[in-house]
Design a protein around this motif. Structure first.
Motif, PDB file in Angstrom:
ATOM      1  N   ASN A 179       0.486  -1.209   0.278  1.00  0.00           N
ATOM      2  CA  ASN A 179       0.221  -0.265   0.625  1.00  0.00           C
ATOM      3  C   ASN A 179       1.152   1.220   0.261  1.00  0.00           C
ATOM      4  O   ASN A 179       0.497   2.169   0.862  1.00  0.00           O
ATOM      5  CB  ASN A 179      -1.070   0.552   1.103  1.00  0.00           C
ATOM      6  CG  ASN A 179      -0.286  -0.024   2.787  1.00  0.00           C
ATOM      7  OD1 ASN A 179       1.023  -0.281   2.920  1.00  0.00           O
ATOM      8  ND2 ASN A 179      -0.620   0.622   3.617  1.00  0.00           N
ATOM      9  N   THR A 180       1.614   1.231  -0.897  1.00  0.00           N
ATOM     10  CA  THR A 180       3.093   2.392  -0.029  1.00  0.00           C
ATOM     11  C   THR A 180       2.353   3.561  -1.038  1.00  0.00           C
ATOM     12  O   THR A 180       2.093   4.459  -0.789  1.00  0.00           O
ATOM     13  CB  THR A 180       4.122   1.840  -1.994  1.00  0.00           C
ATOM     14  OG1 THR A 180       4.709   1.216  -1.234  1.00  0.00           O
ATOM     15  CG2 THR A 180       4.894   3.113  -1.707  1.00  0.00           C
ATOM     16  N   GLU A 181       1.060   3.569  -2.456  1.00  0.00           N
ATOM     17  CA  GLU A 181       0.521   4.549  -3.194  1.00  0.00           C
ATOM     18  C   GLU A 181      -0.458   5.134  -2.315  1.00  0.00           C
ATOM     19  O   GLU A 181      -0.715   6.418  -2.005  1.00  0.00           O
ATOM     20  CB  GLU A 181       0.535   4.368  -4.264  1.00  0.00           C
ATOM     21  CG  GLU A 181      -0.404   5.303  -5.064  1.00  0.00           C
ATOM     22  CD  GLU A 181      -1.118   4.573  -6.598  1.00  0.00           C
ATOM     23  OE1 GLU A 181      -2.299   6.083  -6.882  1.00  0.00           O
ATOM     24  OE2 GLU A 181      -1.014   3.596  -6.709  1.00  0.00           O
ATOM     25  N   GLU A 182      -1.500   4.336  -1.536  1.00  0.00           N
ATOM     26  CA  GLU A 182      -2.556   5.058  -0.119  1.00  0.00           C
ATOM     27  C   GLU A 182      -1.144   5.966   0.646  1.00  0.00           C
ATOM     28  O   GLU A 182      -1.731   7.010   0.766  1.00  0.00           O
ATOM     29  CB  GLU A 182      -2.545   3.483   0.449  1.00  0.00           C
ATOM     30  CG  GLU A 182      -3.695   4.228   1.522  1.00  0.00           C
ATOM     31  CD  GLU A 182      -4.258   2.831   2.146  1.00  0.00           C
ATOM     32  OE1 GLU A 182      -4.445   2.625   3.091  1.00  0.00           O
ATOM     33  OE2 GLU A 182      -4.377   1.576   1.508  1.00  0.00           O
ATOM     34  N   VAL A 183       0.024   5.481   0.944  1.00  0.00           N
ATOM     35  CA  VAL A 183       0.808   6.172   2.058  1.00  0.00           C
ATOM     36  C   VAL A 183       1.206   7.846   1.420  1.00  0.00           C
ATOM     37  O   VAL A 183       0.971   8.407   2.350  1.00  0.00           O
ATOM     38  CB  VAL A 183       1.572   5.406   2.570  1.00  0.00           C
ATOM     39  CG1 VAL A 183       2.593   6.383   3.904  1.00  0.00           C
ATOM     40  CG2 VAL A 183       1.680   3.709   3.292  1.00  0.00           C
ATOM     41  N   VAL A 184       1.615   7.229   0.695  1.00  0.00           N
ATOM     42  CA  VAL A 184       1.698   8.665  -0.514  1.00  0.00           C
ATOM     43  C   VAL A 184       0.468   9.704  -0.298  1.00  0.00           C
ATOM     44  O   VAL A 184       0.900  10.512  -0.471  1.00  0.00           O
ATOM     45  CB  VAL A 184       2.558   8.382  -1.477  1.00  0.00           C
ATOM     46  CG1 VAL A 184       3.184   9.555  -1.996  1.00  0.00           C
ATOM     47  CG2 VAL A 184       3.856   7.931  -1.586  1.00  0.00           C
ATOM     48  N   ARG A 185       0.005   8.677  -0.856  1.00  0.00           N
ATOM     49  CA  ARG A 185      -1.974  10.041  -1.272  1.00  0.00           C
ATOM     50  C   ARG A 185      -2.209  10.370   0.455  1.00  0.00           C
ATOM     51  O   ARG A 185      -2.512  11.496   0.088  1.00  0.00           O
ATOM     52  CB  ARG A 185      -2.581   8.506  -2.266  1.00  0.00           C
ATOM     53  CG  ARG A 185      -2.109   8.880  -3.330  1.00  0.00           C
ATOM     54  CD  ARG A 185      -1.672   9.946  -4.218  1.00  0.00           C
ATOM     55  NE  ARG A 185      -1.903   8.958  -5.735  1.00  0.00           N
ATOM     56  CZ  ARG A 185      -1.594   9.638  -6.664  1.00  0.00           C
ATOM     57  NH1 ARG A 185      -0.685  11.096  -6.528  1.00  0.00           N
ATOM     58  NH2 ARG A 185      -0.296   8.972  -7.596  1.00  0.00           N
ATOM     59  N   SER A 186      -2.330  10.061   0.972  1.00  0.00           N
ATOM     60  CA  SER A 186      -1.910  10.717   2.594  1.00  0.00           C
ATOM     61  C   SER A 186      -1.998  11.796   2.777  1.00  0.00           C
ATOM     62  O   SER A 186      -2.282  12.861   3.958  1.00  0.00           O
ATOM     63  CB  SER A 186      -2.117   8.900   3.882  1.00  0.00           C
ATOM     64  OG  SER A 186      -0.859   9.279   4.089  1.00  0.00           O
ATOM     65  N   PHE A 187      -0.464  12.048   2.914  1.00  0.00           N
ATOM     66  CA  PHE A 187      -0.682  13.211   2.835  1.00  0.00           C
ATOM     67  C   PHE A 187      -0.787  14.316   1.929  1.00  0.00           C
ATOM     68  O   PHE A 187      -0.881  14.440   0.517  1.00  0.00           O
ATOM     69  CB  PHE A 187       1.352  13.081   2.754  1.00  0.00           C
ATOM     70  CG  PHE A 187       1.969  12.223   3.823  1.00  0.00           C
ATOM     71  CD1 PHE A 187       2.419  12.816   4.852  1.00  0.00           C
ATOM     72  CD2 PHE A 187       1.910  11.408   3.865  1.00  0.00           C
ATOM     73  CE1 PHE A 187       3.143  12.164   5.915  1.00  0.00           C
ATOM     74  CE2 PHE A 187       2.624  10.402   4.678  1.00  0.00           C
ATOM     75  CZ  PHE A 187       3.197  11.268   5.660  1.00  0.00           C
ATOM     76  N   ASN A 188      -1.603  15.565   2.179  1.00  0.00           N
ATOM     77  CA  ASN A 188      -1.653  16.696   1.253  1.00  0.00           C
ATOM     78  C   ASN A 188      -0.361  17.439   1.407  1.00  0.00           C
ATOM     79  O   ASN A 188      -0.468  18.947   1.998  1.00  0.00           O
ATOM     80  CB  ASN A 188      -3.348  17.026   2.062  1.00  0.00           C
ATOM     81  CG  ASN A 188      -3.280  18.095   1.120  1.00  0.00           C
ATOM     82  OD1 ASN A 188      -3.376  18.510  -0.177  1.00  0.00           O
ATOM     83  ND2 ASN A 188      -4.240  18.980   1.723  1.00  0.00           N
ATOM     84  N   ASP A 189       0.016  17.500   0.765  1.00  0.00           N
ATOM     85  CA  ASP A 189       1.408  18.443   0.503  1.00  0.00           C
ATOM     86  C   ASP A 189       1.858  18.144  -0.994  1.00  0.00           C
ATOM     87  O   ASP A 189       2.543  17.589  -1.517  1.00  0.00           O
ATOM     88  CB  ASP A 189       3.050  18.369   1.281  1.00  0.00           C
ATOM     89  CG  ASP A 189       3.343  19.226   1.911  1.00  0.00           C
ATOM     90  OD1 ASP A 189       3.880  19.786   0.556  1.00  0.00           O
ATOM     91  OD2 ASP A 189       4.248  19.555   2.704  1.00  0.00           O
ATOM     92  N   ASN A 190       1.216  19.759  -1.353  1.00  0.00           N
ATOM     93  CA  ASN A 190       2.062  20.288  -2.895  1.00  0.00           C
ATOM     94  C   ASN A 190       3.423  20.369  -3.526  1.00  0.00           C
ATOM     95  O   ASN A 190       3.983  19.704  -4.472  1.00  0.00           O
ATOM     96  CB  ASN A 190       1.456  21.634  -2.919  1.00  0.00           C
ATOM     97  CG  ASN A 190       2.103  22.798  -2.535  1.00  0.00           C
ATOM     98  OD1 ASN A 190       3.328  22.819  -1.600  1.00  0.00           O
ATOM     99  ND2 ASN A 190       1.667  24.380  -2.516  1.00  0.00           N
ATOM    100  N   ARG A 191       4.376  20.736  -1.837  1.00  0.00           N
ATOM    101  CA  ARG A 191       5.853  20.169  -2.155  1.00  0.00           C
ATOM    102  C   ARG A 191       6.367  18.499  -2.846  1.00  0.00           C
ATOM    103  O   ARG A 191       7.225  17.632  -3.112  1.00  0.00           O
ATOM    104  CB  ARG A 191       6.816  19.930  -1.648  1.00  0.00           C
ATOM    105  CG  ARG A 191       6.066  22.028  -1.024  1.00  0.00           C
ATOM    106  CD  ARG A 191       7.008  21.796   0.650  1.00  0.00           C
ATOM    107  NE  ARG A 191       6.222  21.243   1.582  1.00  0.00           N
ATOM    108  CZ  ARG A 191       7.381  20.930   3.036  1.00  0.00           C
ATOM    109  NH1 ARG A 191       8.698  21.627   2.876  1.00  0.00           N
ATOM    110  NH2 ARG A 191       6.565  20.580   3.686  1.00  0.00           N
ATOM    111  N   ILE A 192       5.119  17.492  -2.615  1.00  0.00           N
ATOM    112  CA  ILE A 192       5.138  16.391  -2.342  1.00  0.00           C
ATOM    113  C   ILE A 192       4.785  15.942  -4.277  1.00  0.00           C
ATOM    114  O   ILE A 192       3.956  16.269  -4.985  1.00  0.00           O
ATOM    115  CB  ILE A 192       4.718  15.314  -2.170  1.00  0.00           C
ATOM    116  CG1 ILE A 192       4.897  15.084  -0.920  1.00  0.00           C
ATOM    117  CG2 ILE A 192       4.403  13.406  -2.567  1.00  0.00           C
ATOM    118  CD1 ILE A 192       3.882  14.739   0.116  1.00  0.00           C
TER     119      ILE A 192
END
Length: 324
Positions: A43-56
């Protein structure tokens, strides 16, 4: 914006969140964070998508490029003045980026900078880790150029933690310096050799700027022998490095004994048998080709381990207890 930060990741979602948080919470905040997912199946993508930061920025490879292939993709994507390629299981201290960028901005002659690490275990517990650092014994800043890092590695197996490195992009691109997978798990060591080869300067600042996670999935745990064998096989075949190894012939014995000490520690922890210890040392001797005296001394140490395993393991346990 002068900084690209990359995280290369594959199936380590359990560690990834901590790694991302440690980067986003830096005192230096002007950077782009690119997460290069090497075709994970968890669930790597799910972990990344959980962050709301426009630097990502999240990029998932269509196929697995291999560990070093993913790193080289980060190298190729970097378009800022500096870039960092971080692991998915390590944790940056809050002032890591501020210290790194500040130093590079003030020192135009430095091509690559390494910041000091401390170690944590798989559960991010520092107190249980037996490899704690004592920075009082270290100089604050060390510079390497010419062939000083190469020689120190041959003599002392000097290491620089790959995820702590910040690169000057112009120098790396101008000299086409990337990871060479032919060097195996120690290709990051070869990378530092290449920086020196093309006239670069490596700076190392000691201190506690990154928490380096120790766990059973690391190459240093699962590919110890391969790390040395593939690196030296590459060096021996390359005319430039083969010549340098010849000039360092007398120092190969020192390197063998450092490796031997490490292998005896692994043996003392019951992670390898006496037969495996003997086989590993034979492999190291073949690839390093130290003097006959050094070979004889190494074989005596191995024989002692075979004859008195309980004594050796008891000495290790006492030493470990005293260190803690």
């Amino acid at each position: 914006m002068v900084l690209d930060v990359f995280i290369v990741t594959y199936n380590r979602s359990r560690y990834l969140k901590d790694a991302i948080e440690s980067i986003l919470n830096q005192t230096y905040s002007d950077f782009q964070l690119t997460i290069l997912d090497n075709c994970s199946t968890d669930n790597t993508e799910e972990v990344v998508r959980s962050f709301n930061d426009n630097r990502i920025r999240y990029i998932k490879n269509e196929e697995n490029l291999g560990a070093w292939g993913n790193v080289n993709k980060a190298f190729s994507l970097a378009d800022k003045k500096y870039y960092i390629v971080n692991h998915d299981d390590d944790i940056m201290m809050p002032d890591y980026l501020e210290k790194a960028v500040g130093f590079m901005e003030e020192n135009d002659d430095v091509s690559v900078l390494s910041l000091g690490i401390d170690n944590i275990d798989a559960e991010a517990d520092y107190s249980q880790c037996v490899f704690k650092k004592d920075y009082r014994k270290c100089e604050n800043i060390q510079l390497y150029s010419g062939e000083s890092f190469f020689c120190k590695y041959i003599r002392k197996r000097q290491s620089i933690a790959f995820p702590t490195l910040i690169y000057r992009n112009f120098f790396m691109k101008e000299n086409n310096i990337t990871i060479n997978p032919d060097a195996g798990p120690s290709a990051d060591v070869l990378l530092m050799f290449e920086v020196e080869r093309y006239g670069g300067t490596i700076a190392e600042i000691n201190g506690k700027y990154l928490l380096f996670r120790l766990h059973t999935e690391q190459w240093s745990q699962v590919a110890r022998v391969e790390m040395i064998v593939k690196l030296f096989s590459f060096l021996n075949k390359d005319p430039y490095y083969a010549q340098k190894l010849e000039t360092c012939y007398s120092q190969r014995g020192s390197l063998l004994f450092r490796i031997l000490f490490s292998e005896v520690c692994v043996f003392s922890k019951n992670e390898i048998s006496a037969e495996e210890l003997s086989s590993n040392i034979t492999t190291y001797i073949k690839i390093l080709q130290p003097s006959k005296l050094i070979v004889c001394l190494a074989r005596i140490v191995v024989k002692i381990c075979k004859l008195f395993p309980k004594t050796i393991k008891s000495i290790y346990r006492v030493g470990k207890a005293l260190k803690c």
